[in-house]
Design a protein around this motif. Structure first.
Motif, PDB file in Angstrom:
ATOM      1  N   ILE A 202      -3.665   7.946   4.638  1.00 32.97           N
ATOM      2  CA  ILE A 202      -4.053   7.177   3.449  1.00 32.97           C
ATOM      3  C   ILE A 202      -3.915   5.683   3.763  1.00 32.97           C
ATOM      4  O   ILE A 202      -4.787   4.877   3.417  1.00 32.97           O
ATOM      5  CB  ILE A 202      -3.151   7.556   2.241  1.00 32.97           C
ATOM      6  N   GLN A 203      -2.813   5.349   4.453  1.00 27.59           N
ATOM      7  CA  GLN A 203      -2.568   3.951   4.821  1.00 27.59           C
ATOM      8  C   GLN A 203      -3.706   3.424   5.704  1.00 27.59           C
ATOM      9  O   GLN A 203      -4.179   2.310   5.506  1.00 27.59           O
ATOM     10  CB  GLN A 203      -1.250   3.880   5.601  1.00 27.59           C
TER      11      GLN A 203
ATOM     12  N   ALA B 173       9.714   4.585  -1.935  1.00 28.03           N
ATOM     13  CA  ALA B 173       8.471   5.024  -1.288  1.00 28.03           C
ATOM     14  C   ALA B 173       8.539   4.854   0.220  1.00 28.03           C
ATOM     15  O   ALA B 173       8.124   5.730   0.972  1.00 28.03           O
ATOM     16  CB  ALA B 173       7.305   4.234  -1.854  1.00 28.03           C
ATOM     17  N   GLU B 174       9.096   3.736   0.662  1.00 27.23           N
ATOM     18  CA  GLU B 174       9.126   3.459   2.095  1.00 27.23           C
ATOM     19  C   GLU B 174      10.393   3.972   2.765  1.00 27.23           C
ATOM     20  O   GLU B 174      10.356   4.377   3.924  1.00 27.23           O
ATOM     21  CB  GLU B 174       9.044   1.944   2.321  1.00 27.23           C
TER      22      GLU B 174
ATOM     23  N   ALA C 299      -6.747   2.774   3.550  1.00 25.30           N
ATOM     24  CA  ALA C 299      -6.506   1.609   2.682  1.00 25.30           C
ATOM     25  C   ALA C 299      -6.580   0.311   3.482  1.00 25.30           C
ATOM     26  O   ALA C 299      -7.181  -0.671   3.030  1.00 25.30           O
ATOM     27  CB  ALA C 299      -5.153   1.738   2.003  1.00 25.30           C
ATOM     28  N   HIS C 300      -6.014   0.330   4.709  1.00 20.15           N
ATOM     29  CA  HIS C 300      -6.047  -0.877   5.534  1.00 20.15           C
ATOM     30  C   HIS C 300      -7.482  -1.227   5.942  1.00 20.15           C
ATOM     31  O   HIS C 300      -7.845  -2.399   5.962  1.00 20.15           O
ATOM     32  CB  HIS C 300      -5.183  -0.689   6.786  1.00 20.15           C
TER      33      HIS C 300
ATOM     34  N   VAL D 166      -7.686   5.108  -1.487  1.00 17.05           N
ATOM     35  CA  VAL D 166      -6.389   5.778  -1.383  1.00 17.05           C
ATOM     36  C   VAL D 166      -6.474   7.219  -1.887  1.00 17.05           C
ATOM     37  O   VAL D 166      -5.807   8.112  -1.371  1.00 17.05           O
ATOM     38  CB  VAL D 166      -5.326   4.950  -2.167  1.00 17.05           C
TER      39      VAL D 166
ATOM     40  N   VAL E 137       0.851  -1.206   0.000  1.00 23.82           N
ATOM     41  CA  VAL E 137       0.000   0.000   0.000  1.00 23.82           C
ATOM     42  C   VAL E 137       0.887   1.258   0.000  1.00 23.82           C
ATOM     43  O   VAL E 137       0.561   2.252  -0.653  1.00 23.82           O
ATOM     44  CB  VAL E 137      -0.991  -0.016   1.196  1.00 23.82           C
ATOM     45  N   SER E 138       2.024   1.176   0.693  1.00 18.90           N
ATOM     46  CA  SER E 138       2.953   2.322   0.726  1.00 18.90           C
ATOM     47  C   SER E 138       3.431   2.680  -0.678  1.00 18.90           C
ATOM     48  O   SER E 138       3.570   3.862  -1.009  1.00 18.90           O
ATOM     49  CB  SER E 138       4.170   2.004   1.581  1.00 18.90           C
ATOM     50  N   LEU E 139       3.681   1.662  -1.494  1.00 17.98           N
ATOM     51  CA  LEU E 139       4.124   1.914  -2.874  1.00 17.98           C
ATOM     52  C   LEU E 139       3.021   2.646  -3.645  1.00 17.98           C
ATOM     53  O   LEU E 139       3.286   3.578  -4.409  1.00 17.98           O
ATOM     54  CB  LEU E 139       4.476   0.605  -3.581  1.00 17.98           C
TER      55      LEU E 139
ATOM     56  N   LEU F  82       6.745   2.336   5.993  1.00 13.35           N
ATOM     57  CA  LEU F  82       6.300   3.731   6.012  1.00 13.35           C
ATOM     58  C   LEU F  82       5.875   4.156   7.420  1.00 13.35           C
ATOM     59  O   LEU F  82       6.032   5.311   7.812  1.00 13.35           O
ATOM     60  CB  LEU F  82       5.150   3.923   5.022  1.00 13.35           C
TER      61      LEU F  82
ATOM     62  N   VAL G 125      -6.073  11.634  -0.082  1.00 13.85           N
ATOM     63  CA  VAL G 125      -5.091  12.491  -0.766  1.00 13.85           C
ATOM     64  C   VAL G 125      -5.754  13.828  -1.108  1.00 13.85           C
ATOM     65  O   VAL G 125      -5.156  14.897  -0.955  1.00 13.85           O
ATOM     66  CB  VAL G 125      -4.557  11.803  -2.056  1.00 13.85           C
TER      67      VAL G 125
ATOM     68  N   ILE H 225       0.632   4.476  -2.290  1.00 12.41           N
ATOM     69  CA  ILE H 225       0.514   5.823  -1.711  1.00 12.41           C
ATOM     70  C   ILE H 225       1.538   6.761  -2.341  1.00 12.41           C
ATOM     71  O   ILE H 225       1.220   7.897  -2.720  1.00 12.41           O
ATOM     72  CB  ILE H 225       0.707   5.768  -0.169  1.00 12.41           C
TER      73      ILE H 225
ATOM     74  N   GLY I  66       1.338  10.045   4.424  1.00 10.46           N
ATOM     75  CA  GLY I  66       0.895   8.727   3.967  1.00 10.46           C
ATOM     76  C   GLY I  66       0.134   7.932   5.007  1.00 10.46           C
ATOM     77  O   GLY I  66      -0.603   7.009   4.659  1.00 10.46           O
TER      78      GLY I  66
END
Lengths: 212, 273
Positions: B246-247, B69-70, B250-251, B23, A190-192, B224, B27, A194, B243
């Motif tokens: 958003i995370q 990203a992370e 999404a979760h 997601v 999910v981080s990717l 992240l 944002v 995001i 993030g």
């Protein structure tokens, strides 16, 4: 302004390629294939250049040609004969390099791996058990979990009775581990997504922000 | 075909669409979520915070752009925190597609803090075979890296004067994706007893907790979430903090899909009976 235009062009390309990759979620298509091939090609090309300038030139070319260290040709030759793998007739020659590499790698890695990945992990499982606070209880949980997980992988005795119960606890322990791994994997993936969504938001804001 | 059977055969593209919408909403309409600080993330922060100005930390940027990203938020925050405190950095990039990306980050942040190459930081760059490179650096940084990334001999850099190996740095922070992490534990910590801290991808996090418990690792930032914890500790809220909201959404969507999928599975099984 030139830099801004350059950035805008590169970001547009990046946004286009992001959409190309995401299009695979609907179904396979030529745009996805193009983006995929670009990733593979760029990565391979970049790695080849990096390897040439950081490996071959400073570790072989410079010592031999500039410093006259001719003995560097010996490892160079060992590297070169690795290419005989591509010939059915001469593939056996590459075994010299492989055995040399295996010998060194085994000698360096095995004692340290045993020490750091087996013995240290075993000793860190030998924890004090008490019920004065939660730490002692969690230590017990770790010890029981490790022992039962090991019993699950003991196949010389049928998993029945006490052995079966311990193996069942073992598989539950493993499941907890897999669950944690799965949860963290979902977080990673999910981080990717995001990152890409934030990139697209910033891209569209930079391009159309003044219009909106 | 009843409702539950239809649910079991739901086209997975609906799930992708659901996650994409989930997601996108935070944002466009951002909000903040609380971030719980774990002791392992705090350990990394406190290690940098307790390092005195002028002392050296070895920062390994061991990932490719696919893990940016992370991991980029972690590397960025640690670098900013170090430079703002006057800590000097020796930086390497042992993942094959990472040296250019690392160089970009270093030049951006060093400019922000007006830090000079060779004085305030040294960028060693990349050498093939990370295990051998890490092992050799334990003897002397000059064995795998006679010159820095820009081709300057290490002996001519003022910062490297008297700096030989891991004994001369306060500790190692490796921001890492992939099996390079194992080499740091095995060689830098196992062989040379260096203090090692990790920032790893979400996928790797669970694998490295046992090393934290055994004391082979002294701190750990996981994915992240770990990056957002670090940003919050260092009071440099950025992409990772953004993030987190958003995370969270999404979760929740992923959990909802798992619950619905399980209901569908058990109910359709019950109907068949």
């Amino acid at each position: 302004m030139v830099t801004d235009l350059n950035t805008a062009i590169w970001n547009t390309l990046a946004a286009f390629l992001t959409f190309c990759i995401f299009s695979f979620l609907y179904k396979d298509n030529p745009f996805y294939k193009i983006a995929e091939h670009i990733v593979v090609g760029v990565s391979a090309g970049y790695f080849a250049v990096i390897l040439y300038w950081n490996g071959l030139v400073p570790k072989l070319w410079n010592p031999v040609v500039k410093q006259g260290k001719w003995y560097y040709l010996i490892p160079g030759l060992l590297g070169l004969i690795m290419w005989t793998r591509f010939s059915k007739k001469y593939a056996w020659i590459s075994r010299f390099s492989i055995s040399f590499y295996m010998g060194i790698a085994t000698g360096v890695a095995v004692p340290l791996y045993m020490q750091n990945f087996v013995i240290r992990q075993l000793s860190s499982t030998m924890l004090p058990v008490h019920f004065k606070n939660s730490v002692g209880f969690f230590n017990l949980l770790i010890i029981v979990g490790v022992l039962c997980a090991l019993i699950y992988f003991f196949f010389s005795k049928e998993h029945k009775g006490a052995m079966g119960s311990a193996a069942r606890v073992g598989i539950w322990t493993l499941m907890v581990g897999f669950g944690a791994g799965f949860g963290l994997t979902v977080m990673g993936r999910v981080s990717l997504l995001i990152d890409r969504v934030i990139f697209l938001k910033n891209y569209f804001t930079s391009i159309f922000g003044h219009i909106l | 075909m009843n409702f539950y059977e239809r649910l079991m055969q739901l086209d997975r593209r609906w799930i992708y669409l659901g996650v994409a919408i989930a997601v996108t909403i935070p944002v466009l309409a951002p909000f903040k979520v609380p971030v719980y600080i774990t002791p392992e993330a705090k350990a990394v922060y406190e290690f940098v915070e307790n390092t005195k100005p002028g002392e050296i930390i070895f920062l390994a940027i061991d990932y490719d752009p696919n893990a940016m990203a992370e991991l980029h938020p972690m590397a960025r925050t640690i670098m900013r925190q170090s430079f703002s405190r006057g800590i000097r950095l020796i930086i390497s990039a042992l993942s094959q597609n990472g040296p250019g990306m690392a160089e970009q980050l270093i030049s951006q942040i060093s400019k922000e803090y007006n830090k000079k190459n060779g004085m305030d930081y040294v960028y060693l760059g990349y050498k093939p075979y990370p295990g051998i490179t890490i092992l050799a650096m334990g003897q002397n940084f000059r064995i795998p890296f006679p010159t820095d990334y820009y081709g300057t001999p290490l002996d001519s850099l003022p910062m490297m004067d008297g700096v030989r190996n891991y004994d001369d740095v306060k500790g190692i922070i490796s921001i890492v994706a992939g099996n390079i992490a194992e080499y740091w534990i095995n060689y830098a910590n196992g062989r040379y007893k260096a203090k090692v801290f990790f920032g790893v991808t979400g996928v790797m996090t669970a694998d490295y907790y046992p090393f934290l418990q055994s004391g082979q690792l002294l701190g750990l930032l996981g994915g992240l979430k770990g990056a957002s914890e670090y940003e919050r500790l260092a009071k440099q809220e950025g992409v990772a903090t953004e993030g987190m909201s958003i995370q969270t959404v999404a979760h929740l969507v992923v959990i909802a899909f798992i619950v619905v999928g399980n209901i569908g599975f058990f109910m359709s099984k019950k109907k068949k009976r």
